[in-house]
Design a protein around this motif. Sequence first.
Motif, PDB file in Angstrom:
ATOM      1  N   LYS A  89     -65.912 -13.110   5.037  1.00  0.00           N
ATOM      2  CA  LYS A  89     -64.496 -12.853   4.742  1.00  0.00           C
ATOM      3  C   LYS A  89     -63.921 -13.922   3.809  1.00  0.00           C
ATOM      4  CE  LYS A  89     -60.156 -11.615   7.016  1.00  0.00           C
ATOM      5  NZ  LYS A  89     -59.243 -12.749   6.867  1.00  0.00           N
TER       6      LYS A  89
ATOM      7  N   GLU B 169     -58.285 -11.413  -0.012  1.00  0.00           N
ATOM      8  CA  GLU B 169     -57.392 -10.640   0.868  1.00  0.00           C
ATOM      9  C   GLU B 169     -55.941 -10.834   0.407  1.00  0.00           C
ATOM     10  OE1 GLU B 169     -58.099  -9.068   4.116  1.00  0.00           O
ATOM     11  OE2 GLU B 169     -60.224  -9.145   3.623  1.00  0.00           O
TER      12      GLU B 169
ATOM     13  N   LYS C 231     -62.846  -1.390  -3.557  1.00  0.00           N
ATOM     14  CA  LYS C 231     -61.959  -0.503  -2.783  1.00  0.00           C
ATOM     15  C   LYS C 231     -60.560  -0.433  -3.382  1.00  0.00           C
ATOM     16  CE  LYS C 231     -63.793  -1.709   1.689  1.00  0.00           C
ATOM     17  NZ  LYS C 231     -63.439  -2.389   2.936  1.00  0.00           N
TER      18      LYS C 231
ATOM     19  N   GLN D 299     -64.159  -5.768  -1.888  1.00  0.00           N
ATOM     20  CA  GLN D 299     -62.726  -5.480  -1.703  1.00  0.00           C
ATOM     21  C   GLN D 299     -62.119  -4.939  -2.993  1.00  0.00           C
ATOM     22  OE1 GLN D 299     -63.203  -5.841   1.706  1.00  0.00           O
ATOM     23  NE2 GLN D 299     -60.978  -5.982   1.522  1.00  0.00           N
TER      24      GLN D 299
ATOM     25  N   VAL E  70     -55.329  -9.109  -3.005  1.00  0.00           N
ATOM     26  CA  VAL E  70     -55.243  -7.646  -2.887  1.00  0.00           C
ATOM     27  C   VAL E  70     -53.932  -7.254  -2.179  1.00  0.00           C
ATOM     28  CG1 VAL E  70     -56.307  -5.624  -1.789  1.00  0.00           C
ATOM     29  CG2 VAL E  70     -57.726  -7.211  -3.087  1.00  0.00           C
TER      30      VAL E  70
ATOM     31  N   TYR F  67     -68.201 -10.385  -0.838  1.00  0.00           N
ATOM     32  CA  TYR F  67     -67.109  -9.767  -0.067  1.00  0.00           C
ATOM     33  C   TYR F  67     -65.943  -9.420  -0.997  1.00  0.00           C
ATOM     34  CZ  TYR F  67     -63.414  -9.387   3.508  1.00  0.00           C
ATOM     35  OH  TYR F  67     -62.386  -8.954   4.299  1.00  0.00           O
TER      36      TYR F  67
END
Lengths: 160, 160
Positions: free
Chosen positions: B71, B76, B24, B21, B79, B17
């Motif tokens: 997740k 998260e 991206k 990320q 980023v 995951y």
Amino acid sequence: MKDLNDLFVHLLKDVYYAEKQILKALPKMAKAAQTPELKKAFETHREETEGQVERLQQVFEMMNKPARGVKCDAIEGLVDEAKEVMDEAEAPEVMDAGLLASAQAVEHYEMARYGTLIAWAGQLKMPEAAKLFEATLTEEKNADKLLSALASRSVNRKAA
Amino acid sequence: MKDLNDLFVHLLKDVYYAEKQILKALPKMAKAAQTPELKKAFETHREETEGQVERLQQVFEMMNKPARGVKCDAIEGLVDEAKEVMDEAEAPEVMDAGLLASAQAVEHYEMARYGTLIAWAGQLKMPEAAKLFEATLTEEKNADKLLSALASRSVNRKAA
């Protein structure tokens, strides 16, 4: 944020917030850990972290700024991962291997951030601040090495 | 999670995951970066990350499991910190110094996680998987070193 000084102050606040979160998380991790050496490693690192918070406060003082944190999303996520381990581990050996790995992810975050703070303090002609950050970086690296040794010597073996 | 194998699979999904990320985020960071060398470093690392995703897929295949992420709160948060830099930097030099630092925090997260995957794969007698993770870890370490060199050579100097 207009210049390197602004970035530096922002990162200082970010790391200050992160260390405070780590101070809260480590006693829970020490309590959850089953292997006595791992428990001890978390307790020792909690004491070290207190000293690291004080060093950050010294840098705030050097800059005549109040020691104040700013929410750091990265540490929130890292601490959440450790909490997830505590919630989902169904065996004490699994708990220890997972907690140890989570702690190493936290150490690495700190290593990255103190590395940046050292570089920026150098650029901003703040050698005293750089020295304080270096002392903390050395502690983080040693804590990480201790955890790696503990993982290969006992924790991972017990979980397998 | 009952044993080291469960932990391993969970971390594999977490890192899968995370790499997605990162895939991206890197083009956005490359677009935002002003220093040509930094832009290039992000582009090169995006290509490397594609290979790293493939290696993870190979490990899923070895285990007869579908390549699926779970997740990862830590990535998260990391980023989000890079996004914050893109939103708040008011000068291109500040943007670059902040983005470079964010990228190093991401590299360090990956270094920690691949280090753990290597240790766990060793314990679980999966030498082929360990070899794949080691190839990625070497790339991450090199990417981090390149960024450190770039920071001291030009990016931090321009921001000061």
